[in-house]
Write an enzyme that holds these catalytic residues in place. Sequence first.
Site, PDB file in Angstrom:
ATOM      1  CD  GLU A  57     -12.071 -16.957   9.894  1.00  0.00           C
ATOM      2  OE1 GLU A  57     -12.367 -15.756   9.842  1.00  0.00           O
ATOM      3  OE2 GLU A  57     -11.250 -17.404  10.729  1.00  0.00           O
ATOM      4  CE  LYS A  69      -6.335 -16.009  21.144  1.00  0.00           C
ATOM      5  NZ  LYS A  69      -5.628 -16.986  20.351  1.00  0.00           N
ATOM      6  CB  SER A  94      -4.497 -29.978  14.739  1.00  0.00           C
ATOM      7  OG  SER A  94      -3.548 -29.085  15.259  1.00  0.00           O
ATOM      8  NE  ARG A 138      -8.791 -20.349  21.445  1.00  0.00           N
ATOM      9  CZ  ARG A 138      -9.388 -21.472  21.052  1.00  0.00           C
ATOM     10  NH1 ARG A 138     -10.183 -22.126  21.856  1.00  0.00           N
ATOM     11  NH2 ARG A 138      -9.190 -21.958  19.852  1.00  0.00           N
ATOM     12  NE  ARG A 159      -8.351 -25.585   9.997  1.00  0.00           N
ATOM     13  CZ  ARG A 159      -7.725 -25.507  11.172  1.00  0.00           C
ATOM     14  NH1 ARG A 159      -7.738 -26.516  12.015  1.00  0.00           N
ATOM     15  NH2 ARG A 159      -7.084 -24.401  11.501  1.00  0.00           N
TER      16      ARG A 159
END
Length: 190
Positions: free
Chosen positions: A69, A18, A39, A20, A116
């Site tokens: 983001e 994947k 997290s 990232r 967050r």
Amino acid sequence: MMKFKQNQTRTYDGEGFKRRAACLCFKSDREDEVLLVSSSRHPDQWIVPGGGMEPEEEPGGAAIREVYEEAGVKGKLGRLLGVFEHNLDRKHRTYVYVLIVTETVDDWEDSVTIGRKRQWFKIKDALQVLQNHKPVHAEYLLRLTTATCSAPCSPSCVHTNDNSPVSAMTDNNGPHYGRCSTQGSGLVNR
């Protein structure tokens, strides 16, 4: 609350990892304070902002997008610290960059949608909190704090699966393209 993105497409490289990207976000070019975010799975624990690359997205662009983001910051993208292979069961390959923060927004996507948080940490404090929850993220900071890519990750050329050499940096001034896996407690060569 868990983060969920509608229509998210996971992208994989030719080896099934994947793709990232992440950034160690610093207050200044002294690189003595790093920004961590809570997290999404464990809001009481801190991580380095980063996430999956979108189709056709370059690692540097993905890193900038992800920190905006997740942490609500913009800045100057600096050197590539390394390409880390971790979570070998799920096969993640993460490009980790340095970013010097130049702008901080009050309300950013993840603060609004999932609550967050972000917080500045001195490097030694960040290492301590990351070791407890996300040891691979602590490895990013350890790479930053060593003048050379020391054992067990060799400072010489390493070879990828296609047998082309990837040069590794020997100081903190340039990109580090050596690919290291994180398995167990330390980095190991691929």
